[in-house]
Design a protein around this motif. Structure first.
Motif, mmCIF file in Angstrom:
data_model
loop_
_atom_site.group_PDB
_atom_site.id
_atom_site.type_symbol
_atom_site.label_atom_id
_atom_site.label_comp_id
_atom_site.label_asym_id
_atom_site.label_seq_id
_atom_site.Cartn_x
_atom_site.Cartn_y
_atom_site.Cartn_z
ATOM 1 N N LEU A 1 18.411 24.369 34.790
ATOM 2 C CA LEU A 1 18.277 25.779 35.147
ATOM 3 C C LEU A 1 16.958 26.056 35.848
ATOM 4 C CD1 LEU A 1 19.333 28.709 34.983
ATOM 5 C CD2 LEU A 1 18.256 28.859 32.725
ATOM 6 N N LEU A 2 15.876 25.486 35.354
ATOM 7 C CA LEU A 2 14.552 25.778 35.892
ATOM 8 C C LEU A 2 14.134 24.810 36.997
ATOM 9 C CD1 LEU A 2 12.708 26.528 32.529
ATOM 10 C CD2 LEU A 2 13.759 28.165 34.105
ATOM 11 N N GLY A 3 14.597 23.557 36.912
ATOM 12 C CA GLY A 3 14.148 22.552 37.875
ATOM 13 C C GLY A 3 15.122 22.240 38.980
ATOM 14 N N GLY A 4 16.361 22.724 38.869
ATOM 15 C CA GLY A 4 17.341 22.462 39.907
ATOM 16 C C GLY A 4 17.849 21.033 39.867
ATOM 17 N N ALA A 5 18.218 20.527 41.045
ATOM 18 C CA ALA A 5 18.793 19.184 41.155
ATOM 19 C C ALA A 5 17.810 18.138 40.654
ATOM 20 C CB ALA A 5 19.181 18.902 42.600
ATOM 21 N N ALA A 6 18.274 17.292 39.755
ATOM 22 C CA ALA A 6 17.442 16.213 39.212
ATOM 23 C C ALA A 6 18.217 14.915 39.384
ATOM 24 C CB ALA A 6 17.133 16.473 37.743
ATOM 25 N N THR A 7 17.922 14.194 40.463
ATOM 26 C CA THR A 7 18.629 12.949 40.748
ATOM 27 C C THR A 7 17.690 11.746 40.805
ATOM 28 O OG1 THR A 7 18.478 13.427 43.121
ATOM 29 C CG2 THR A 7 20.494 14.101 41.988
ATOM 30 N N ALA B 1 12.224 13.957 35.845
ATOM 31 C CA ALA B 1 13.201 14.980 35.460
ATOM 32 C C ALA B 1 14.584 14.368 35.288
ATOM 33 C CB ALA B 1 13.237 16.093 36.503
ATOM 34 N N TYR B 2 14.937 13.436 36.161
ATOM 35 C CA TYR B 2 16.242 12.757 36.065
ATOM 36 C C TYR B 2 16.314 11.932 34.782
ATOM 37 C CZ TYR B 2 19.947 9.396 37.185
ATOM 38 O OH TYR B 2 21.067 8.605 37.151
ATOM 39 N N ASP B 3 15.262 11.173 34.499
ATOM 40 C CA ASP B 3 15.244 10.371 33.279
ATOM 41 C C ASP B 3 15.348 11.259 32.048
ATOM 42 O OD1 ASP B 3 14.511 7.510 32.108
ATOM 43 O OD2 ASP B 3 13.350 8.986 30.980
ATOM 44 N N ALA B 4 14.638 12.379 32.067
ATOM 45 C CA ALA B 4 14.643 13.270 30.903
ATOM 46 C C ALA B 4 16.020 13.883 30.686
ATOM 47 C CB ALA B 4 13.595 14.364 31.082
ATOM 48 N N VAL B 5 16.652 14.335 31.761
ATOM 49 C CA VAL B 5 17.901 15.070 31.599
ATOM 50 C C VAL B 5 19.054 14.139 31.216
ATOM 51 C CG1 VAL B 5 18.774 14.995 33.987
ATOM 52 C CG2 VAL B 5 19.202 17.002 32.569
ATOM 53 N N ILE B 6 19.113 12.945 31.825
ATOM 54 C CA ILE B 6 20.241 12.077 31.488
ATOM 55 C C ILE B 6 20.122 11.538 30.064
ATOM 56 C CG2 ILE B 6 20.663 11.396 33.874
ATOM 57 C CD1 ILE B 6 19.333 8.718 33.272
ATOM 58 N N HIS B 7 18.896 11.314 29.607
ATOM 59 C CA HIS B 7 18.763 10.790 28.246
ATOM 60 C C HIS B 7 18.815 11.904 27.203
ATOM 61 C CE1 HIS B 7 17.257 7.310 30.606
ATOM 62 N NE2 HIS B 7 17.981 6.671 29.716
ATOM 63 N N VAL C 1 11.739 12.250 21.468
ATOM 64 C CA VAL C 1 10.537 13.070 21.658
ATOM 65 C C VAL C 1 9.476 12.271 22.405
ATOM 66 C CG1 VAL C 1 8.634 14.221 20.462
ATOM 67 C CG2 VAL C 1 10.992 14.559 19.676
ATOM 68 N N LEU C 2 9.275 11.022 22.003
ATOM 69 C CA LEU C 2 8.297 10.176 22.686
ATOM 70 C C LEU C 2 8.662 9.985 24.154
ATOM 71 C CD1 LEU C 2 7.655 7.363 20.041
ATOM 72 C CD2 LEU C 2 6.121 9.240 20.655
ATOM 73 N N ARG C 3 9.932 9.744 24.395
ATOM 74 C CA ARG C 3 10.364 9.432 25.761
ATOM 75 C C ARG C 3 10.338 10.663 26.665
ATOM 76 N NH1 ARG C 3 15.254 5.506 27.432
ATOM 77 N NH2 ARG C 3 15.029 5.680 29.690
ATOM 78 N N VAL C 4 10.936 11.764 26.208
ATOM 79 C CA VAL C 4 11.090 12.936 27.066
ATOM 80 C C VAL C 4 9.820 13.767 27.131
ATOM 81 C CG1 VAL C 4 12.374 15.094 27.366
ATOM 82 C CG2 VAL C 4 13.584 13.007 26.694
ATOM 83 N N LEU C 5 9.222 14.038 25.977
ATOM 84 C CA LEU C 5 8.062 14.921 25.958
ATOM 85 C C LEU C 5 6.803 14.231 26.489
ATOM 86 C CD1 LEU C 5 6.806 17.634 25.262
ATOM 87 C CD2 LEU C 5 6.471 16.828 22.925
ATOM 88 N N PHE C 6 6.525 13.042 25.977
ATOM 89 C CA PHE C 6 5.283 12.365 26.373
ATOM 90 C C PHE C 6 5.490 11.433 27.579
ATOM 91 C CE2 PHE C 6 4.717 13.403 21.876
ATOM 92 C CZ PHE C 6 3.498 14.072 21.933
ATOM 93 N N GLY C 7 6.611 10.711 27.587
ATOM 94 C CA GLY C 7 6.838 9.783 28.681
ATOM 95 C C GLY C 7 7.172 10.454 29.990
#
Length: 403
Positions: free
Chosen positions: A286-292, A296-302, A347-353
């Motif tokens: 919603l906020l970042g748009g297309a993430a391919t 952002a892509y790594d965060a959203v798919i995981h 949390v480690l992967r998405v928030l910090f990584g």
């Protein structure tokens, strides 16, 4: 018409030299071949192989020093996990539910097609098998709809449509990164339909679940919009994801069963924590748009494929696997361990990584993701082999004695 039975006073009609026929006794009906646990395990095996190959690819993509990774395996990592593992598991459970022999061709095609993609063959062979398996899922839902037409079935059918769309696009060589909205819609709508089926008894009104159906239609339409007009489609897709998850959080029975104990509480904890990761994914779109590509892509798919989907699998495994394998998978408190490890690693992967761009946290979180899933598999297999707790056997024997 059967001949009337002779009375005891009538003379025997059996000739002296004849061998008297043995009295016929009722023989037990042989279990159909497709209902045997060993045969069903064969259908599940390609999904398990896809999972292990997908985890191997994930290990290599995280940068660990492993033997060289084939190009096909690296490029098919996401598709292996969705089509080969999750898709095979979901479709096999649906095939078991309708008890039709032809339905089992769908999970077989999905599992074998995923493995054929990695074989030294033209890729279109395996991808075509996946398309046919996805179409088979729609035929299964058609059968379910004829038996009982419900909003929950319609929502799951929409999820099946998005799986077919993803399979067709992959057959047309569309990159996997652009298929994530279709993958996500399949997973989200499948779970949403199941949860509506459980929640419908507590819903008021003449059309329970109508708002969830509208949200599901919006999510399905936004899959096409994200492909055609990414600048507008992805934010709207994120909004639709949040719309669906907001309905689930408000109406899912997990909010009540969380206050219970044992298996219901465990399932509720998995479900609600999985919904939290779906909120993360929806907010990113919603906020970042297309993430391919990129963080952002790594965060959203995981967030979707690990945080949400694996939580759902861990939640429903004690129910799905016994239905598929005809062997109980008793709940044990140790099952919380891989669930907690999964979400801590996320949390480690998405928030910090991803968010803060710390490669070491990304690698650590990813490796713990893999560890959590493997640990859950080990616990589930051990629980299957061990069977119900001794107390349950004693209680069952006592109940039978009372009867």
């Amino acid at each position: 018409m059967r001949p009337a039975a002779s009375s005891p006073n009538e003379p025997s009609t059996v000739s002296p030299g004849a061998v008297p026929a043995r009295p016929q006794c009722r023989s037990k009906r042989r279990r159909p071949l497709i209902d045997r646990p060993g045969i069903r395990l064969l259908f599940l095996a390609p999904g398990g192989a896809s999972l292990l190959l997908g985890l191997y690819a994930a290990t290599a993509l995280l940068g660990f020093d492993v033997p060289p990774l084939a190009d096909r395996l690296a490029a098919s990592h996401g598709a292996l996990m969705v089509f080969g593992f999750v898709g095979t598991l979901i479709v096999l459970e649906r095939a078991v539910a309708i008890k039709k022999w032809w339905a089992f061709t769908a999970p077989a095609l999905l599992g074998l097609g995923s493995l054929l993609v990695l074989a030294p063959l033209p890729t279109w062979i395996g991808r075509t098998a996946i398309v046919l398996g996805a179409v088979g899922l729609l035929l299964i839902y058609r059968t379910i709809w004829h038996r009982q037409a419900m909003t929950a079935t319609a929502i799951q059918f929409l999820g099946g449509v998005t799986l077919v769309v993803a399979a067709l696009l992959w057959l047309a060589d569309v990159p996997v990164a652009h298929l994530i909205p279709a993958f996500s819609a399949f997973l989200v709508l499948t779970i949403a339909g199941e949860r509506l089926e459980l929640a419908r008894l507590s819903l008021r009104g003449s059309h329970p679940g109508r708002s969830l159906l509208w949200a599901s239609l919006s999510l399905t339409g936004c899959v096409a919009l994200a492909l055609c007009v990414p600048a507008f489609g992805y934010p709207l897709f994120g909004f639709s994801v949040l719309w669906v998850v907001s309905w689930l959080v408000r109406h899912d029975v997990a909010r009540r069963t969380l206050r219970g104990a044992g298996l219901p509480r465990y399932m509720a904890a998995c479900l609600l924590s999985g919904y939290a990761w779906l909120v993360v994914a929806g907010a990113i779109w919603l906020l970042g748009g297309a993430a391919t590509s990129g963080p952002a892509y790594d965060a959203v798919i995981h967030a979707v494929l690990l945080g949400f989907t694996l939580s759902m699998i861990m939640a429903h495994a004690p129910v799905i696997l016994p239905a598929v394998l005809r062997r109980p998978l008793p709940y044990r408190p140790i099952m919380y361990l891989p669930v907690a490890l999964l979400h801590a690693s996320q949390v480690l992967r998405v928030l910090f990584g991803d968010a803060y761009g710390v490669p070491a946290m990304l690698q650590l979180g990813g490796s713990l993701n893999i560890t959590a899933l493997l640990l859950f598999i080990v616990i589930a297999v051990a629980s299957l082999v061990r069977g119900p707790a001794k107390k349950a056997h004693v209680a069952g024997a006592a109940r039978r004695a009372r009867v």
